[in-house]
Design an enzyme around this catalytic site. Sequence first.
Site, PDB file in Angstrom:
ATOM      1  CD  GLU A   1      -3.749  -6.281   2.276  1.00 48.72           C
ATOM      2  OE1 GLU A   1      -4.608  -5.648   2.921  1.00 48.72           O
ATOM      3  OE2 GLU A   1      -2.527  -6.074   2.371  1.00 48.72           O
TER       4      GLU A   1
ATOM      5  CD  GLU B   1      -3.029  -1.152   2.182  1.00 45.25           C
ATOM      6  OE1 GLU B   1      -2.778  -0.623   3.268  1.00 45.25           O
ATOM      7  OE2 GLU B   1      -4.125  -1.696   1.936  1.00 45.25           O
TER       8      GLU B   1
HETATM    9  C1  BGP Z   1      -4.383  -3.144   4.805  1.00 40.54           C
HETATM   10  C2  BGP Z   1      -3.050  -3.678   5.193  1.00 40.54           C
HETATM   11  C3  BGP Z   1      -3.063  -4.945   5.959  1.00 40.54           C
HETATM   12  C4  BGP Z   1      -4.305  -5.251   6.733  1.00 40.54           C
HETATM   13  C5  BGP Z   1      -5.595  -4.778   6.108  1.00 40.54           C
HETATM   14  C6  BGP Z   1      -6.800  -4.795   7.011  1.00 40.54           C
HETATM   15  O1  BGP Z   1      -4.335  -1.766   4.965  1.00 40.54           O
HETATM   16  O2  BGP Z   1      -2.236  -3.860   4.072  1.00 40.54           O
HETATM   17  O3  BGP Z   1      -1.862  -5.028   6.663  1.00 40.54           O
HETATM   18  O4  BGP Z   1      -4.171  -5.033   8.056  1.00 40.54           O
HETATM   19  O5  BGP Z   1      -5.504  -3.508   5.559  1.00 40.54           O
HETATM   20  O6  BGP Z   1      -6.800  -3.709   7.873  1.00 40.54           O
HETATM   21  P1  BGP Z   1      -6.997  -3.842   9.433  1.00 40.54           P
HETATM   22  O7  BGP Z   1      -5.956  -4.774   9.894  1.00 40.54           O
HETATM   23  O8  BGP Z   1      -6.812  -2.476   9.968  1.00 40.54           O
HETATM   24  O9  BGP Z   1      -8.365  -4.360   9.642  1.00 40.54           O
END
Ligand code: BGP
Length: 471
Positions: A369, A176
């Site tokens: 993701e 990201e």
């Molecule tokens: C993205 C990241 C991840 C992951 C995901 C979910 O921003 O790349 O590392 O964590 O989001 O977010 P969260 O963990 O805050 O629910």
Amino acid sequence: MNKLPDNFLWGGAVAANQVEGGWNKGGKGVSVSDVMTAGNKGAERKITDGVIDGYYYPNHEASDFYSQYKQDIALFHEMGFKCFRTSIAWTRIFPKGDETGPNEEGLKFYDDMFDECLKYGIEPVVTISHFEMPYHLVKEYGGWRNRKLIDFFINYCEVVFKRFSKKVKYWMTFNEINMIVRKPWKPGGIQINENENKLQAEYQAAHYMLVASAKAVKIGKAINPEFIIGCMFLHPTSYAATCSPDDVLAHVKKLQNAYMFLDVSVRGKYPNSYYKFLEKNKLLIQTLPEDEAVLKEGTVDYIGFSYYSSSIVIANPSNQDKSKGNEISGYKNPLLPASEWGWQIDPVGLRITLNWMYDKYQIPLFIVENGLGAIDTLEEDRSIHDNYRIDYFRKHIEEMKKAVLEDGVDLIGYTPWGCIDLVSAGTGEMKKRYGFIYVDRDDKGNGSFKRYKKDSFYWYKEVIKTNGEIL
Ligand code: BGP
């Protein structure tokens, strides 16, 4: 042709800092995630000045993947994973970040872990930097504010590219990358100081990271021309709140601003709108003359991206409720439901996103993701009935298939986030679960770390087995 390609990469995704634990084992150094305490829906995670007694740091033990990876990978295999996306913890390889030689024990861990994947024919998909840069680089150099970070990062890349050249084919440089211009701590080790110009610090860091990413691509290809190297982009899917031209323009501007990162990574050059943005905000970005050529020569093979939810853009906002999104907030869409954490659920948005990006860049895409953070209940018989998660995935995969089969998008694969429960990056909670596999661990650090299969485990297994035919 009504089928996804046979080589479609079904799998799952995690990041070292959120799943491994073993934060000080095997010679590992302290990372930026190791100094973050637990937060929750209402309270932000604290960043402490180093690791301090008396605070609870959920990433320190995370899901104990560091010791249990063999059985976890066996479970991924049982689900039929074709690939597994994880990251290498920079601090296992270079504990402080500015050493000249790597930590052999760290390299050995990934050697063994990748071997375990390959044993089952699971292709590792590796992010080189996922919210886990060495904390020492923050204290000593100011994080990605400092151009020196490019050399430290490239040194690290060279080591892992060479070491895992025969084991890893799919790479991504920064997770990201565009988050650096919103929430710069985790991707860039930057906390904005009082009196510091936030945009200036963030856009300067963004430039250094983009140069570093391009250099990494070039070096990677020189080490192994077979490498397939991508960028990783948080796609801020959004819509104009109304058909008012002002709202539409505000939306165009928002996407244009974010797509700057893809313009550079895919086309090797900043768009004109970026320079206008710098002018308007009076930002002066330090560059070297050679940067232009570096960016041109280090373009990526594919776009990896995360997609969870969408929001709307309003040209002249009043007091509307902000909708909590994946670190990049927008306004709430009145037509969409939301998760318990307020992330709005929008499966069609995934199809739209795939179309937008493919139309614009015409290179393969990879959904690295996607998923639903939810509270799960472990029943007495150790079952977990997560039909809300199945429902989320079913709808998103349906739209993904339409994008490929009806719209012609070139998509490499799909790796749902947090395929095994892990620590939330945003809140540090364990109870915000994403996995097909439940990990017995709570928000206070209690639990046995035992693994249990959720209903979604069996469901996803069937999806992969039928290459997405049975949803
Ligand atoms: C993205 C990241 C991840 C992951 C995901 C979910 O921003 O790349 O590392 O964590 O989001 O977010 P969260 O963990 O805050 O629910």
